[in-house]
Write a protein that holds these residues in place. Structure first.
Motif: not given
Length: 266
Positions: A116-140
């Motif tokens: 999912a795409i988060t619409k809130i600043p958030a933390c996560c647990n160890q079962a999740c991988c977070c990808l952020s600060a998306i390159d300008q070449r890529l649309e979310v």
């Protein structure tokens, strides 16, 4: 439908080339490719604060995501049922706050591969991988649909002895097709529109199923209690549709617009 759109584009008449990507044979000739590690500047995970230490949840204000919050039908994540406090974030070095528009992927458990795409600043647990600060070449939104198609590839790569777990390393080393930014936007808008259509269709059919089940329950009750006399009723013979017949009917409803080669749904 999603897989075709994000890997082949909406115009199926364009020339293609070998993709050089393990999970895709060909891509449109104008597309490029790049690795996840170069398309996201921040890649990480989190942890679970001790549930026995209640102070970590006192005055908690930062949403905390676990893999159970990720549902395959939901593109955006607006809220969670759990949160952590500033003290928990300070005390746990691996508990980071990821910004809004982070893509969160479930790496194992019942929701493995969901994202999912988060619409809130958030933390996560160890079962999740977070990808952020998306390159300008890529649309979310395009990135969301593209990573959604990687689920089966990741699970296949993760197979071993036991339950598959998608590792961060597998995600980091994944190569992705990269259309021009304007084409990414067109593809994601197209998919958002038709996913909404499919979801409404599923909801309508589910309501019909529920009504039929209610009717079936009522009918059984009426028969066994003698409210309906069934002694002279003949039961007609019928043949159930096979899965292949159903698949053929679905395929018949996905057609191409002859003028511009774009996929449409009847």
């Amino acid at each position: 439908m999603i897989n075709n759109a994000v890997t082949k584009g909406l115009d199926l008449n364009v020339p293609v080339k070998k993709s050089g990507i393990e999970w895709i044979n060909t891509i449109p000739i104008s597309w490029k490719k790049d690795k996840v590690t170069r398309l996201f500047n921040i890649i990480g995970s989190g942890t679970t604060p001790s549930s026995g230490d209640s102070i970590y949840y006192e005055n908690a204000t930062t949403p905390w995501i676990n893999s159970g919050d990720l549902y395959s039908e939901s593109m955006y994540l607006f809220k969670t049922d759990r949160a952590v406090s500033k003290r928990a974030i300070n005390d746990y070095s691996v508990l980071k706050i990821y910004p809004s528009n982070t893509i969160v992927i479930a790496m194992y458990g019942a929701s493995i591969g969901n994202l999912a795409i988060t619409k809130i600043p958030a933390c996560c647990n160890q079962a999740c991988c977070c990808l952020s600060a998306i390159d300008q070449r890529l649309e979310v939104e395009y990135a969301y649909y593209l990573l959604k198609t990687c689920k089966s590839f990741w699970i296949e790569k993760s197979k071993g002895g036991g339950q598959p777990n998608i590792s961060q390393d597998i995600i980091k080393q994944t190569w992705l097709p990269l259309p021009p930014k304007t084409e990414q936007i067109r593809i994601s808008q197209y998919l958002i529109k038709y996913e909404s259509y499919f979801h409404r269709t599923v909801e309508t059919i589910q309501r019909e199923i529920n009504l039929i089940q209610e009717y079936r329950t009522r009918l059984i009750s009426d028969v066994v209690t003698g409210k309906v006399d069934v002694r002279d009723i003949e039961i007609p013979e019928y043949e159930a549709d096979s899965d292949e017949t159903i698949d053929d009917e679905i395929d018949d409803n996905l057609v191409l617009d002859e003028e511009d080669g774009e996929m449409e749904v009847e």
